[in-house]
Scaffold this motif. Structure first.
Motif: not given
Length: 332
Positions: A135-137, A159-162, A168-171
C-alpha cells in the motif's frame, strides 16, 4: 528480539543498523528461485531486519515482485521499505534473450528507459507499488542520476518533495556509487537521506572527504552499501572482485593484510567491514545484498560480533586505515 531502530535523517522513517538489499533476489548475476528468495527475506525478518531496499532496475522488476510477496503478510507498520526512481520499465516488443548485459539473469522482457522527469517519477512510484503489491513505499531514492544530474535536481527531486509533502512518501533520498554528486544534492536540496555504495569501506573512504561531514552537518541520514566492495572484503583471494571487476593486485594485498590483522584479534574481516561505517555519526544503516538465507544469517551474526577497540588502533598503526578516519569505538 528486534534491534532498535532510529529515524533516518530528519524524517520519521525508522531504520535499523542492518538493511536487506534485494538486488540478489532479482537474480543478480545468477538465478535464485522463488523459494530461495522468500527464504532469504524470512531469514532477514527472523534476524531482526526491518529495513528492505529494492529497485525496478533489479531483475527488471523481479526483485520488487519477490520482495512484495515475501512481505505482504507482515504487519505493514513493522518494517520500512525503499525503492528507487529514474528507470522506467517498458515492455520489449518481442523475444530479446536475457538481461545479463545489465547484470541480471532474467529474460529481457522489458527494457529500461532513463526518466528523471516529474511525470516519470510519479509513474515509477505507481509501477513499483503495482509490482510490490503493497500500500505504500516509505523511502524513494533517485537511482544513479550520474548522467542526468540537472533533470534529477530540477524535475525529479521536486516531484519527490511534493509526494513527501502530500504524505505519500515518508522520506526521499539519492542513491549512487559516487560521493561528489551526492554532496551536491545535499547542498542544493532538502533530502532526508543518501545511499552511498562502495565509497565508505575499509578499502575506500572517499565518502569521508566531503559527503559524510556535510550529511552530519545538515542532518541527512546516510545508508552505506557495498561494504564488501562487491566481494573483496568478504573473501580476499586471487580472483576476488572489487567494484564488480577483478581486484587489482595492490588492493588484494591490502585486503589480505586487513584480514590478517582482524584474525589476530579474533574478528572475521566481514565483521570489521560491516561495523566500520558506524564510526561516523552520519551513518544510520548498512545495506547488505543477500541472495540466500545463509548469507542473511551470516551478515546478522557478523554485525553482532564483538570487535575489540585494539583492532581499530592496530589498523591505523599499520597504515591500513588513515589516522583521521573515525572508528566505531570513538562513536560510543
Amino acid at each position: 528480539m528486534t534491534p532498535r531502530r532510529r529515524p533516518l535523517g530528519r524524517s520519521e522513517v525508522p531504520v535499523g543498523e542492518l538493511a536487506f538489499g534485494a538486488a540478489g533476489i532479482g537474480n543478480l548475476f545468477t538465478p535464485v528461485t522463488d523459494a530461495e528468495a522468500e527464504e532469504a527475506v524470512d531469514a532477514a525478518w527472523d534476524s531482526g531486519v526491518r529495513y528492505f531496499d529494492t529497485a525496478p532496475h533489479y531483475g527488471l522488476g523481479l526483485s520488487e515482485r519477490r520482495l512484495g510477496r515475501a512481505l505482504r503478510d507482515r504487519p505493514r507498520d513493522a518494517y520500512t521499505l525503499s525503492t528507487k526512481v529514474g528507470r522506467l520499465l517498458r515492455r520489449a516488443p518481442g523475444p530479446a534473450g536475457d538481461d545479463l548485459a545489465h547484470g541480471f539473469a532474467v529474460p529481457a522482457t522489458h527494457h529500461r528507459v532513463w526518466d528523471f522527469s516529474a511525470v516519470g517519477v510519479r509513474r515509477s512510484i505507481e509501477d513499483s507499488l503495482e509490482r510490490l503489491g503493497l500500500d505504500r513505499i516509505d523511502i524513494a531514492y533517485l537511482h544513479d542520476p550520474d548522467d542526468h544530474a540537472e533533470q534529477a535536481l530540477t524535475e525529479a527531486y521536486p516531484a519527490l518533495a511534493r509526494l513527501r509533502a502530500e504524505g505519500l512518501l515518508g522520506a526521499i533520498g539519492v542513491g549512487m556509487n559516487q560521493a561528489g554528486l551526492l554532496a551536491r544534492f545535499i547542498r542544493e536540496t532538502d533530502l532526508d537521506a543518501v545511499l552511498l555504495a562502495g565509497r565508505y569501506s575499509l578499502l575506500d573512504q572517499r565518502g569521508l572527504a566531503e559527503l559524510l561531514p556535510l550529511a552530519a552537518e545538515r542532518g541527512v541520514g546516510v545508508v552505506i552499501g557495498g561494504v564488501f566492495n562487491s566481494g573483496l572484503l568478504a573473501d580476499p583471494r586471487p580472483g576476488a572482485t572489487f567494484d564488480y571487476t577483478a581486484a587489482p593486485t595492490e588492493l588484494l594485498h591490502r585486503a589480505l593484510r586487513l584480514k590478517e590483522v582482524c584474525e589476530r584479534h579474533g574478528v572475521p574481516l566481514r565483521a570489521a567491514a560491516l561495523r566500520f561505517p558506524f564510526g561516523h555519526p552520519a551513518v544510520t544503516s548498512v545495506l547488505v545484498g543477500a541472495r540466500s538465507a545463509a548469507e542473511v544469517r551470516d551478515a546478522a551474526a557478523m554485525l553482532r560480533h564483538r570487535i575489540p577497540d585494539g583492532l581499530w588502533a592496530e589498523l591505523k598503526e599499520r597504515e591500513l586505515l588513515p589516522p583521521g578516519v573515525p572508528t566505531p569505538e570513538e562513536a560510543r
